[in-house]
Motif scaffolding. Structure first.
Motif, mmCIF file in Angstrom:
data_model
loop_
_atom_site.group_PDB
_atom_site.id
_atom_site.type_symbol
_atom_site.label_atom_id
_atom_site.label_comp_id
_atom_site.label_asym_id
_atom_site.label_seq_id
_atom_site.Cartn_x
_atom_site.Cartn_y
_atom_site.Cartn_z
ATOM 1 N N LEU A 138 42.042 -24.463 49.415
ATOM 2 C CA LEU A 138 43.279 -23.978 50.027
ATOM 3 C C LEU A 138 44.486 -24.645 49.369
ATOM 4 C CD1 LEU A 138 42.282 -24.206 53.813
ATOM 5 C CD2 LEU A 138 42.067 -22.226 52.296
ATOM 6 N N SER A 139 45.567 -23.916 49.271
ATOM 7 C CA SER A 139 46.789 -24.508 48.720
ATOM 8 C C SER A 139 47.579 -25.132 49.862
ATOM 9 C CB SER A 139 47.635 -23.439 48.024
ATOM 10 O OG SER A 139 47.937 -22.388 48.933
ATOM 11 N N GLY A 140 47.134 -26.298 50.275
ATOM 12 C CA GLY A 140 47.784 -26.983 51.381
ATOM 13 C C GLY A 140 47.424 -28.449 51.381
ATOM 14 N N PRO A 141 48.110 -29.248 52.179
ATOM 15 C CA PRO A 141 47.854 -30.694 52.223
ATOM 16 C C PRO A 141 46.629 -31.018 53.074
ATOM 17 C CG PRO A 141 49.527 -30.121 53.815
ATOM 18 C CD PRO A 141 49.189 -28.847 53.088
ATOM 19 N N VAL A 142 46.307 -32.306 53.131
ATOM 20 C CA VAL A 142 45.279 -32.761 54.071
ATOM 21 C C VAL A 142 45.668 -32.288 55.472
ATOM 22 C CG1 VAL A 142 44.400 -34.826 55.239
ATOM 23 C CG2 VAL A 142 44.511 -34.759 52.743
ATOM 24 N N GLY A 143 44.732 -31.666 56.163
ATOM 25 C CA GLY A 143 44.987 -31.089 57.483
ATOM 26 C C GLY A 143 44.887 -29.579 57.486
ATOM 27 N N ALA A 144 45.138 -28.942 56.337
ATOM 28 C CA ALA A 144 45.104 -27.475 56.278
ATOM 29 C C ALA A 144 43.690 -26.938 56.487
ATOM 30 C CB ALA A 144 45.673 -26.989 54.947
ATOM 31 N N ALA A 145 42.704 -27.548 55.834
ATOM 32 C CA ALA A 145 41.325 -27.094 55.983
ATOM 33 C C ALA A 145 40.842 -27.294 57.423
ATOM 34 C CB ALA A 145 40.407 -27.832 55.009
#
Length: 277
Positions: free
Chosen positions: A155-162
């Motif tokens: 995912l194109s996101g920071p830690v926490g997105a998944a």
């Protein structure tokens, strides 16, 4: 490369077995674990370490444990001075994922947030592992699963997105089983359970309401699902959303704790437990 799996429950052992089959060296820490964990680790081909301090010899640590233990496990690993790549693949809130990142990055480790969706992987196309975090670390973990039955999605996101995606999916997927059990218990009390099954098969095919036999699996895992509901409730509150439904689901699943990992539990037993409550 050596990967540590903490701790080899049903999911962790299955993921470890996939990595071993793909040619990776996987280890685990047996300190404080019971005979069931030892059996799963041996069957998966995991090599036992003498203690947590030996985790510093690993390049990757994979944490797959009950949600309530995720932060504690991260602190244990951080206490060893581990400075490799830490993959937290637990069903925890984005806020707890960020807390874990803070704990480990302070000691030089890199943290990747993971969310597992599906059953323990044994064949391709059943289990997805969503990853988020720093691109370089995500790519490193993604490559680790090449040649396994685990489908990795970055995912194109920071830690926490998944973790957020995992919990959003679990909100529907797991609470729907809770609602189906409540509906079948109510119908059985009034002697219309067969009619409910027939109606659900026609109106809502493929759902837990139409296939109550699937509830036995939910009963076996209720001890894990209950704290997961707590994590989802916390995530909802952080987002300014109501958490009442999740709090109720946590209480509901508590009625099935006695059936922890019981492969022989029946739907009738689960409904009886609700009636006795």
């Amino acid at each position: 490369m050596t990967t540590a799996v903490l701790h080899p429950g049903a999911m962790g052992a299955a993921i470890g077995a996939q990595l071993v089959a793909a040619g990776e060296r996987c280890v685990w820490v047996p300190v404080g674990r019971g005979p069931a964990s030892r059996r799963r680790a041996e069957e998966a081909g995991l090599v036992a370490l003498a203690g947590f301090e030996e985790l510093t010899t690993c390049e990757v640590v994979l944490s797959v444990c009950p949600p309530a233990a995720a932060v504690e496990v991260a602190h244990q690993v951080a206490g060893t001075g581990f400075a490799g790549c830490y993959l937290d693949a637990n069903a925890i809130s984005p806020r707890h994922s960020e807390d874990i990142a803070d704990v480990l990055t302070g000691g030089g480790a890199t943290v990747v947030d993971g969310g597992i969706v599906g059953p323990p992987p044994r064949r391709a196309g059943t289990t997805r592992l969503y990853l988020s975090g720093v691109d370089e670390a995500v790519c490193r973990v993604r490559a680790l699963f090449d040649g396994t039955a685990v489908d990795v999605v970055a995912l194109s996101g920071p830690v926490g997105a998944a973790s957020a995606l995992k919990l959003a999916f679990a909100t529907y997927n797991k609470v729907s089983s809770v609602l189906a059990a409540q509906a079948h218990a109510l119908a059985r009390h009034h002697g219309v359970d067969a009619e409910l099954r027939d109606l659900a098969a026609a109106a809502l095919p493929g759902t837990p309401l139409a296939t109550p036999e699937r509830l036995s699996s939910a009963g076996q895992r209720a001890w894990r699902w209950a704290p997961e509901m707590r994590e989802i409730a916390e995530t909802c509150r952080d987002a300014g959303l109501p958490a009442d439904l999740l709090a109720a689901a946590e209480t509901f699943l508590g009625h099935w704790r006695r059936y922890k990992d019981d492969p022989d539990v029946t739907v009738d037993q689960l409904l009886d437990a609700l009636s006795r409550s």
